[in-house]
Design a protein around this motif. Structure first.
Motif, PDB file in Angstrom:
ATOM      1  N   VAL A  39     -10.752  16.283  -2.348  1.00 33.50           N
ATOM      2  CA  VAL A  39      -9.965  15.222  -1.708  1.00 33.50           C
ATOM      3  C   VAL A  39      -8.531  15.245  -2.238  1.00 33.50           C
ATOM      4  N   ALA A  40      -8.389  15.351  -3.556  1.00 35.03           N
ATOM      5  CA  ALA A  40      -7.056  15.366  -4.163  1.00 35.03           C
ATOM      6  C   ALA A  40      -6.240  16.552  -3.657  1.00 35.03           C
ATOM      7  N   ARG A  41      -6.858  17.724  -3.604  1.00 37.38           N
ATOM      8  CA  ARG A  41      -6.140  18.926  -3.172  1.00 37.38           C
ATOM      9  C   ARG A  41      -5.757  18.842  -1.693  1.00 37.38           C
ATOM     10  N   ALA A  42      -6.599  18.208  -0.883  1.00 32.56           N
ATOM     11  CA  ALA A  42      -6.274  18.051   0.541  1.00 32.56           C
ATOM     12  C   ALA A  42      -5.100  17.088   0.718  1.00 32.56           C
ATOM     13  N   ILE A  43      -5.075  16.010  -0.057  1.00 34.30           N
ATOM     14  CA  ILE A  43      -3.962  15.063   0.014  1.00 34.30           C
ATOM     15  C   ILE A  43      -2.663  15.737  -0.404  1.00 34.30           C
ATOM     16  N   VAL A  68       0.867  -1.176   0.000  1.00 31.08           N
ATOM     17  CA  VAL A  68       0.000   0.000   0.000  1.00 31.08           C
ATOM     18  C   VAL A  68       0.906   1.230   0.000  1.00 31.08           C
ATOM     19  N   LEU A  69       0.845   2.008  -1.071  1.00 31.13           N
ATOM     20  CA  LEU A  69       1.693   3.199  -1.164  1.00 31.13           C
ATOM     21  C   LEU A  69       1.047   4.429  -0.541  1.00 31.13           C
ATOM     22  N   LEU A  70      -0.275   4.528  -0.660  1.00 26.89           N
ATOM     23  CA  LEU A  70      -0.993   5.683  -0.102  1.00 26.89           C
ATOM     24  C   LEU A  70      -2.196   5.198   0.689  1.00 26.89           C
ATOM     25  N   GLU A  71      -2.323   5.706   1.895  1.00 21.76           N
ATOM     26  CA  GLU A  71      -3.485   5.380   2.725  1.00 21.76           C
ATOM     27  C   GLU A  71      -4.041   6.666   3.325  1.00 21.76           C
ATOM     28  N   VAL A  72      -5.330   6.872   3.155  1.00 18.83           N
ATOM     29  CA  VAL A  72      -6.019   8.051   3.680  1.00 18.83           C
ATOM     30  C   VAL A  72      -7.068   7.583   4.668  1.00 18.83           C
ATOM     31  N   GLU A  73      -7.046   8.139   5.876  1.00 19.84           N
ATOM     32  CA  GLU A  73      -7.975   7.712   6.931  1.00 19.84           C
ATOM     33  C   GLU A  73      -8.700   8.916   7.520  1.00 19.84           C
ATOM     34  N   GLY A  74     -10.023   8.894   7.468  1.00 21.34           N
ATOM     35  CA  GLY A  74     -10.854   9.902   8.135  1.00 21.34           C
ATOM     36  C   GLY A  74     -10.587  11.325   7.711  1.00 21.34           C
ATOM     37  N   LEU A  75     -10.438  11.552   6.407  1.00 23.18           N
ATOM     38  CA  LEU A  75     -10.158  12.898   5.899  1.00 23.18           C
ATOM     39  C   LEU A  75     -11.419  13.754   5.962  1.00 23.18           C
ATOM     40  N   GLY A  83     -14.750  20.522   6.268  1.00 25.27           N
ATOM     41  CA  GLY A  83     -16.067  21.148   6.168  1.00 25.27           C
ATOM     42  C   GLY A  83     -17.082  20.209   5.533  1.00 25.27           C
ATOM     43  N   ARG A  84     -17.938  20.782   4.665  1.00 24.33           N
ATOM     44  CA  ARG A  84     -18.956  19.993   3.972  1.00 24.33           C
ATOM     45  C   ARG A  84     -18.405  19.373   2.683  1.00 24.33           C
ATOM     46  N   GLU A  85     -17.194  19.797   2.294  1.00 24.05           N
ATOM     47  CA  GLU A  85     -16.636  19.333   1.029  1.00 24.05           C
ATOM     48  C   GLU A  85     -16.086  17.918   1.119  1.00 24.05           C
ATOM     49  N   ILE A  86     -15.496  17.561   2.276  1.00 23.17           N
ATOM     50  CA  ILE A  86     -14.916  16.231   2.478  1.00 23.17           C
ATOM     51  C   ILE A  86     -15.388  15.719   3.833  1.00 23.17           C
ATOM     52  N   ARG A  87     -16.058  14.577   3.824  1.00 28.40           N
ATOM     53  CA  ARG A  87     -16.666  14.076   5.057  1.00 28.40           C
ATOM     54  C   ARG A  87     -16.206  12.642   5.324  1.00 28.40           C
ATOM     55  N   ASP A  88     -15.230  12.503   6.194  1.00 32.38           N
ATOM     56  CA  ASP A  88     -14.768  11.205   6.688  1.00 32.38           C
ATOM     57  C   ASP A  88     -14.416  10.246   5.541  1.00 32.38           C
ATOM     58  N   VAL A  89     -13.535  10.695   4.669  1.00 37.44           N
ATOM     59  CA  VAL A  89     -13.139   9.898   3.503  1.00 37.44           C
ATOM     60  C   VAL A  89     -11.918   9.042   3.845  1.00 37.44           C
ATOM     61  N   SER A  90     -12.008   7.738   3.560  1.00 39.47           N
ATOM     62  CA  SER A  90     -10.907   6.804   3.804  1.00 39.47           C
ATOM     63  C   SER A  90     -10.758   5.870   2.606  1.00 39.47           C
ATOM     64  N   PHE A  91      -9.526   5.645   2.190  1.00 38.63           N
ATOM     65  CA  PHE A  91      -9.254   4.701   1.108  1.00 38.63           C
ATOM     66  C   PHE A  91      -7.748   4.443   1.055  1.00 38.63           C
ATOM     67  N   GLY A 123      -1.931  18.852  -0.159  1.00 40.60           N
ATOM     68  CA  GLY A 123      -1.587  20.002   0.674  1.00 40.60           C
ATOM     69  C   GLY A 123      -1.941  21.333   0.065  1.00 40.60           C
ATOM     70  N   ALA A 124      -2.689  21.318  -1.056  1.00 43.52           N
ATOM     71  CA  ALA A 124      -3.091  22.573  -1.693  1.00 43.52           C
ATOM     72  C   ALA A 124      -4.188  23.267  -0.895  1.00 43.52           C
ATOM     73  N   ASP A 125      -5.007  22.488  -0.187  1.00 39.97           N
ATOM     74  CA  ASP A 125      -6.038  23.015   0.712  1.00 39.97           C
ATOM     75  C   ASP A 125      -5.834  22.372   2.085  1.00 39.97           C
ATOM     76  N   PRO A 126      -6.061  23.137   3.169  1.00 40.37           N
ATOM     77  CA  PRO A 126      -5.884  22.549   4.504  1.00 40.37           C
ATOM     78  C   PRO A 126      -6.988  21.549   4.817  1.00 40.37           C
ATOM     79  N   ARG A 127      -6.657  20.526   5.557  1.00 39.29           N
ATOM     80  CA  ARG A 127      -7.653  19.563   6.015  1.00 39.29           C
ATOM     81  C   ARG A 127      -7.912  19.787   7.500  1.00 39.29           C
ATOM     82  N   GLU A 128      -9.139  19.533   7.925  1.00 39.52           N
ATOM     83  CA  GLU A 128      -9.487  19.735   9.331  1.00 39.52           C
ATOM     84  C   GLU A 128      -9.035  18.566  10.186  1.00 39.52           C
ATOM     85  N   SER A 129      -9.107  17.356   9.636  1.00 41.47           N
ATOM     86  CA  SER A 129      -8.683  16.174  10.368  1.00 41.47           C
ATOM     87  C   SER A 129      -8.401  15.066   9.374  1.00 41.47           C
ATOM     88  N   GLY A 130      -7.850  13.983   9.871  1.00 41.09           N
ATOM     89  CA  GLY A 130      -7.535  12.845   9.026  1.00 41.09           C
ATOM     90  C   GLY A 130      -6.045  12.611   8.934  1.00 41.09           C
TER      91      GLY A 130
END
Length: 508
Positions: free
Chosen positions: A296-300, A257-264, A267-275, A302-309
């Motif tokens: 999601v792509a921009r948050a991964i 697994v090269l990339l893992e995203v957990e609980g990203l 706001g309303r744009e990204i809601r608890d995304v994991s893959f 670092g182009a946009d800040p993420r609140e959690s994940g």
């Protein structure tokens, strides 16, 4: 019911694009007529013609039974046509009443604004809508749902009998949607005709009387909402004549697994995304406009800040707060808008390829090694088949497909193991698309983890080993690639509001 609108044989062309092909549409008084279709089907173009934003190239348009030629939005407003765009156009620092009557304010002597009359007129409109809202409230203090009501009131202030609503519930929760639907039903009872553009299938049975489907700029058909299964409407939207090559699905169950995203979350744009994405895998991201794929792509990246994940690269947590952090971690992002965010179009091919790796071309003095840059650029021009007279050709003079290859070369030289492609073939002709597809498959075969975001279902299905589907900021499911998954399966998940399974339940 009488016809408020009749459009027949509507044609619209833009340079290089036949946007509308003999499209028909009609609207009756006191009905909600849903206009459906995938992204790029021509819905917005048709409504911009009806609202006077675009002139039609051919066809007939009748309003209240009279043939009309609209020369702008004001002409449409005079005929009682109002449009409420998905992106609200209110001024947050003004009051509700001021927003409704902007440019048409009642005046006292010497040109002074008659605030009392302004508020009284706004209150009268709210009363007709049975809406309890203080005209003196500052718009910026309202919820998105209440701002949506102000937009409706603004349209009604022009005595609109024809309302176009473009994705009106995109940013609303269930309670706010119920409030909006109550307003819509009152407008229906008053004889207002409403054109309702939405991607949410579950709303059709609740609010629509008829449904017209468009596909690829053409009229497909009109059906009664109450009598037509959702699956039939989806089939009309997708079209069965579309074909796609079945992707060869390798066994990647033992791959790293090269990339893992957990609980990203954002706001309303990204809601608890994991893959997760494995080495050698192409993970496609599907969904309708506003689903949250690009966010999601921009948050991964670092182009946009993420609140959690948490983001893990090669199994290790990775603190990514900026694109430079992502690049250092081996993540490359090819934006959907390559000309603004992927390329320096005024620079040549050589400099664009070197752009993300200038530190590698500069010695202790900080002077760029032009010879090394030239050799590197020429190597990638040959490897990727970039059609250019030379490495010193300005990128702006290349075709869209070759511009995209330059962006890919930039990230390949940076040795990115994880590549995110956002709409990789947007604005690219069919021949160049095939070359990009071949290149993406080659990159995966070399062991890179690839994410492909695309609004074209055949493209996602042709490329992906697995398909992640999003709706309203949520990952609603992950489907297997290949022949097991149909376009209807994807559209079903793209119109749900909640996940139907744990995202990692379909891991390769």
């Amino acid at each position: 019911m009488t016809d408020l609108v009749r459009m027949a044989g509507i044609e619209k062309r833009f340079p290089g694009v036949h946007a509308l092909r003999s499209v028909s549409f009609d609207l009756r008084s006191g009905e909600v007529h849903a206009l459906m279709g995938e992204n790029g089907a021509g819905k917005s173009t048709l409504m911009k013609i009806l609202s006077g934003i675009y002139p039609k190239d051919d066809g007939v348009m009748e309003i209240h039974g009279e043939a009309v030629e609209l020369d702008g939005p004001k002409a449409a407003q005079k005929l009682g046509i109002g449009i409420i765009h998905q992106e609200l156009s209110l001024m947050n620092d003004l009051t509700v009443a001021q927003n409704i009557f902007i440019g048409r304010e009642p005046r006292l002597r010497f040109g002074r604004l008659d605030e009392a009359a302004l508020n009284r007129k706004a209150a009268e409109i709210f009363a007709s809508m049975n809406l309890h809202l203080d005209p003196k409230t500052i718009v910026g203090e309202l919820t998105i749902a209440r701002q949506q009501m102000v937009e409706i009131a603004k349209a009604l202030s022009h005595r609109s009998r024809i309302l176009i609503m473009d994705e009106p519930t995109a940013a609303l929760n269930d309670a706010e949607i119920a409030e909006l639907f109550t307003i819509i039903r009152r407008l229906k009872a008053d004889g207002v005709g409403i054109i309702y553009i939405s991607h949410k299938m579950d709303e059709l049975k609740r609010i629509a009387d008829r449904v017209t489907v468009m596909r690829d700029g053409s009229y497909v058909g009109t059906v009664e909402a109450a009598d037509t299964p959702i699956s039939t409407i989806i089939s009309m939207m997708v079209g069965r004549e579309l074909t796609n090559d079945v992707v060869d699905i390798p066994d990647l169950s033992q791959a790293d697994v090269l990339l893992e995203v957990e609980g990203l979350n954002r706001g309303r744009e990204i809601r608890d995304v994991s893959f997760s994405v494995r080495k050698g895998e192409i993970l496609g991201f599907a969904g309708l406009m506003g689903a949250g794929r690009t966010e999601v792509a921009r948050a991964i990246f670092g182009a946009d800040p993420r609140e959690s994940g948490e983001i893990k690269v090669h199994g290790r947590p990775c603190a990514i707060a900026s694109p430079s952090d992502a690049v250092k971690a081996g993540i490359g992002y090819l934006s959907e808008d390559r000309k603004h965010f992927g390329l320096a179009t005024g620079m040549d091919v050589r400099n664009n390829i070197a752009l993300a790796s200038l530190d590698r071309f500069s010695g202790r003095t900080g002077v760029l090694d032009e010879s090394a840059m030239r050799d590197t650029a020429r190597g990638y021009i040959e490897k990727l088949g970039i059609r250019t007279p030379s490495d010193t050709q300005e990128v702006r003079l290349l075709s869209g497909g070759n511009q995209q290859k330059v962006v890919i070369a930039k990230w390949l030289y940076r040795d990115c193991d994880i590549l995110i492609f956002d709409e990789p073939t947007r604005g690219i002709d069919i021949g160049a698309k095939s070359e990009i597809y071949k290149l993406l498959k080659q990159l995966a075969a070399e062991g890179r983890a690839i994410i492909v975001i695309s609004s074209e279902l055949p493209e996602v299905m042709r490329l992906s080993h697995r398909i992640a589907v999003m709706c309203e900021g949520r990952l609603t499911g992950i489907l297997p690639g290949g022949a097991e998954t149909t376009q209807e399966d994807i559209m079903h998940l793209a119109t749900l509001r909640a996940p139907v399974m744990q995202p990692e339940g379909a891991d390769a």
